[in-house]
Scaffold this motif. Structure first.
Motif, PDB file in Angstrom:
ATOM      1  N   THR A  30       0.831  -1.210   0.000  1.00 42.79           N
ATOM      2  CA  THR A  30       0.000   0.000   0.000  1.00 42.79           C
ATOM      3  C   THR A  30       0.860   1.251   0.000  1.00 42.79           C
ATOM      4  N   PHE A  31       1.860   1.293   0.880  1.00 46.06           N
ATOM      5  CA  PHE A  31       2.723   2.473   0.930  1.00 46.06           C
ATOM      6  C   PHE A  31       3.518   2.622  -0.369  1.00 46.06           C
ATOM      7  N   ALA A  32       4.059   1.512  -0.874  1.00 37.46           N
ATOM      8  CA  ALA A  32       4.841   1.573  -2.110  1.00 37.46           C
ATOM      9  C   ALA A  32       4.002   2.094  -3.269  1.00 37.46           C
ATOM     10  N   SER A  33       2.750   1.662  -3.345  1.00 38.32           N
ATOM     11  CA  SER A  33       1.894   2.118  -4.437  1.00 38.32           C
ATOM     12  C   SER A  33       1.587   3.612  -4.300  1.00 38.32           C
ATOM     13  N   GLU A  34       1.428   4.101  -3.068  1.00 40.55           N
ATOM     14  CA  GLU A  34       1.206   5.536  -2.861  1.00 40.55           C
ATOM     15  C   GLU A  34       2.431   6.340  -3.302  1.00 40.55           C
ATOM     16  N   VAL A  35       3.612   5.824  -2.995  1.00 36.00           N
ATOM     17  CA  VAL A  35       4.835   6.509  -3.416  1.00 36.00           C
ATOM     18  C   VAL A  35       4.934   6.542  -4.935  1.00 36.00           C
ATOM     19  N   LEU A  36       4.670   5.414  -5.577  1.00 32.91           N
ATOM     20  CA  LEU A  36       4.767   5.381  -7.030  1.00 32.91           C
ATOM     21  C   LEU A  36       3.757   6.314  -7.681  1.00 32.91           C
ATOM     22  N   ARG A  37       2.551   6.378  -7.158  1.00 35.90           N
ATOM     23  CA  ARG A  37       1.564   7.319  -7.699  1.00 35.90           C
ATOM     24  C   ARG A  37       2.087   8.753  -7.606  1.00 35.90           C
ATOM     25  N   ALA A  38       2.690   9.092  -6.454  1.00 39.40           N
ATOM     26  CA  ALA A  38       3.218  10.446  -6.271  1.00 39.40           C
ATOM     27  C   ALA A  38       4.364  10.716  -7.236  1.00 39.40           C
ATOM     28  N   LEU A  39       5.223   9.731  -7.432  1.00 35.92           N
ATOM     29  CA  LEU A  39       6.340   9.897  -8.359  1.00 35.92           C
ATOM     30  C   LEU A  39       5.850  10.024  -9.798  1.00 35.92           C
ATOM     31  N   ASN A  40       4.877   9.205 -10.156  1.00 32.37           N
ATOM     32  CA  ASN A  40       4.311   9.287 -11.511  1.00 32.37           C
ATOM     33  C   ASN A  40       3.696  10.651 -11.762  1.00 32.37           C
ATOM     34  N   ALA A  42       4.421  13.418 -10.362  1.00 26.51           N
ATOM     35  CA  ALA A  42       5.442  14.462 -10.358  1.00 26.51           C
ATOM     36  C   ALA A  42       6.341  14.413 -11.587  1.00 26.51           C
ATOM     37  N   GLY A  43       6.180  13.376 -12.409  1.00 29.55           N
ATOM     38  CA  GLY A  43       7.009  13.259 -13.600  1.00 29.55           C
ATOM     39  C   GLY A  43       8.385  12.681 -13.348  1.00 29.55           C
ATOM     40  N   PHE A  44       8.537  11.910 -12.286  1.00 35.80           N
ATOM     41  CA  PHE A  44       9.798  11.217 -12.007  1.00 35.80           C
ATOM     42  C   PHE A  44       9.916  10.055 -12.988  1.00 35.80           C
ATOM     43  N   VAL A  45      10.732  10.220 -14.012  1.00 33.61           N
ATOM     44  CA  VAL A  45      10.720   9.294 -15.148  1.00 33.61           C
ATOM     45  C   VAL A  45      11.419   7.976 -14.862  1.00 33.61           C
ATOM     46  N   TRP A  46      12.096   7.872 -13.735  1.00 28.76           N
ATOM     47  CA  TRP A  46      12.881   6.671 -13.448  1.00 28.76           C
ATOM     48  C   TRP A  46      12.086   5.586 -12.738  1.00 28.76           C
ATOM     49  N   ALA A  47      10.825   5.810 -12.458  1.00 28.18           N
ATOM     50  CA  ALA A  47       9.985   4.804 -11.810  1.00 28.18           C
ATOM     51  C   ALA A  47       8.968   4.252 -12.797  1.00 28.18           C
ATOM     52  N   PRO A  48       8.618   2.968 -12.701  1.00 26.47           N
ATOM     53  CA  PRO A  48       7.554   2.442 -13.565  1.00 26.47           C
ATOM     54  C   PRO A  48       6.222   3.084 -13.217  1.00 26.47           C
ATOM     55  N   ALA A  49       5.311   3.090 -14.153  1.00 21.68           N
ATOM     56  CA  ALA A  49       3.967   3.596 -13.892  1.00 21.68           C
ATOM     57  C   ALA A  49       3.195   2.581 -13.049  1.00 21.68           C
ATOM     58  N   TYR A  50       2.549   3.067 -11.993  1.00 21.68           N
ATOM     59  CA  TYR A  50       1.696   2.187 -11.200  1.00 21.68           C
ATOM     60  C   TYR A  50       0.301   2.198 -11.810  1.00 21.68           C
ATOM     61  N   LEU A  51      -0.211   1.000 -12.138  1.00 17.91           N
ATOM     62  CA  LEU A  51      -1.462   0.886 -12.895  1.00 17.91           C
ATOM     63  C   LEU A  51      -2.608   0.315 -12.084  1.00 17.91           C
ATOM     64  N   GLY A  52      -2.412   0.133 -10.782  1.00 19.61           N
ATOM     65  CA  GLY A  52      -3.501  -0.355  -9.939  1.00 19.61           C
ATOM     66  C   GLY A  52      -3.388  -1.826  -9.613  1.00 19.61           C
ATOM     67  N   ILE A  53      -4.499  -2.375  -9.102  1.00 18.47           N
ATOM     68  CA  ILE A  53      -4.565  -3.775  -8.662  1.00 18.47           C
ATOM     69  C   ILE A  53      -5.394  -4.558  -9.665  1.00 18.47           C
ATOM     70  N   ASP A  54      -4.879  -5.709 -10.113  1.00 15.99           N
ATOM     71  CA  ASP A  54      -5.600  -6.485 -11.120  1.00 15.99           C
ATOM     72  C   ASP A  54      -6.673  -7.368 -10.480  1.00 15.99           C
ATOM     73  N   GLU A  55      -7.366  -8.141 -11.301  1.00 19.50           N
ATOM     74  CA  GLU A  55      -8.483  -8.961 -10.831  1.00 19.50           C
ATOM     75  C   GLU A  55      -8.047 -10.070  -9.890  1.00 19.50           C
ATOM     76  N   GLU A  56      -6.743 -10.376  -9.864  1.00 16.93           N
ATOM     77  CA  GLU A  56      -6.225 -11.391  -8.943  1.00 16.93           C
ATOM     78  C   GLU A  56      -5.595 -10.777  -7.699  1.00 16.93           C
ATOM     79  N   GLY A  57      -5.774  -9.472  -7.529  1.00 15.92           N
ATOM     80  CA  GLY A  57      -5.267  -8.808  -6.340  1.00 15.92           C
ATOM     81  C   GLY A  57      -3.790  -8.486  -6.372  1.00 15.92           C
ATOM     82  N   ARG A  58      -3.214  -8.446  -7.568  1.00 10.75           N
ATOM     83  CA  ARG A  58      -1.792  -8.156  -7.701  1.00 10.75           C
ATOM     84  C   ARG A  58      -1.576  -6.700  -8.128  1.00 10.75           C
ATOM     85  N   ASP A  59      -0.482  -6.096  -7.640  1.00 10.59           N
ATOM     86  CA  ASP A  59      -0.102  -4.776  -8.127  1.00 10.59           C
ATOM     87  C   ASP A  59       0.313  -4.887  -9.588  1.00 10.59           C
ATOM     88  N   THR A  60      -0.028  -3.867 -10.356  1.00 13.49           N
ATOM     89  CA  THR A  60       0.265  -3.861 -11.784  1.00 13.49           C
ATOM     90  C   THR A  60       1.093  -2.622 -12.120  1.00 13.49           C
TER      91      THR A  60
END
Length: 243
Positions: A30-40, A42-60
């Motif tokens: 949960t915390f990691a996904s919040e950080v990635l959303r903030a980085l995305n 802000a335009g921090f280009v060195w992090a992957p885009a966080y795309l949410g949670i899939d139908e199997e409950g995995r981070d995407t």
């Protein structure tokens, strides 16, 4: 179709599905996904885009083409300064934001070469954000300095190791003191020896995880020995031409 991705020692079941990576969630997600959303955002280009949670409950996450490296022969010499610059961008962005929770900034927590996607010898993405946390920026700088530059195996001349450590330090902060960086590297190595030493004898962990812990202790100890027995070489490289 999903493709199991190799690598990693603590998270199983990471897969590629088309242009995405799917990763099982745990208590840090949960915390990691919040950080990635903030980085995305802000335009921090060195992090992957966080795309949410899939139908199997995995981070995407977005899939980033490239490969990790484990030896200087696989890298462009300019990559060391680039790694320092990436960490500087992360720390500068996160100073004072609510996610830093009163600490100096956010630190990635594991910015070794095994968590950096490379293309043509240069970094294109910093991945595996599960260890991100509020903290001291020298945690990241010391760990990166060690894992990118200091080798007990692979026939890497010590003078080259010291020169690359200087490049990484200059990419982060040209005014960084030699003593501060060397102390940060030692702290990171000692922490791995202490933490993974405990994991190596923890029978609650799997055999595979305990095996990884023993290997980590050996790795940290051997690299610590390289630094301690060649301290003057590293210190001279870090101090040269600095004002």
């Amino acid at each position: 179709m999903e493709e199991l991705l190799a690598g990693g020692n603590t998270t199983e079941g990471v897969v590629r599905a088309g242009r995405t990576v799917r990763r099982p969630r745990d208590h840090r997600s949960t915390f990691a996904s919040e950080v990635l959303r903030a980085l995305n955002e802000a335009g921090f280009v060195w992090a992957p885009a966080y795309l949410g949670i899939d139908e199997e409950g995995r981070d995407t996450f977005s899939y980033i083409p490239g490969a990790t490296t484990d030896h200087p022969s696989q890298r462009d010499e300019r990559c060391y300064a680039a790694i320092g610059g990436i960490l500087c961008e992360l720390h500068d962005f996160s100073r004072g934001i609510p996610l830093a929770s009163g600490a100096e900034c956010l630190v990635h927590g594991d910015p070794g070469p095994f968590n950096v996607v490379m293309s043509a010898g240069m970094p294109v993405a910093l991945i595996d954000w599960d260890s991100v946390h509020p903290g001291d920026p020298m945690e990241d700088v010391g760990y990166a300095g060690w894992t990118w530059c200091i080798y007990a195996t692979g026939n890497v001349p010590v003078a080259d190791q010291a020169r690359r450590l200087r490049l990484l330090a200059d990419g982060y902060d040209p005014q960084m003191g030699a003593d501060a960086l060397i102390e940060a590297v030692f702290r990171c190595q000692d922490a791995i020896i202490r933490i993974e030493g405990a994991n190596a004898v923890d029978e609650r962990l799997s055999d595979q995880r305990r095996h990884h812990a023993r290997a980590a202790v050996e790795w940290a100890g051997s690299c610590r020995n390289v630094l301690s027995t060649n301290l003057e070489v590293f210190a001279e490289a870090l101090q040269r031409d600095r004002r």
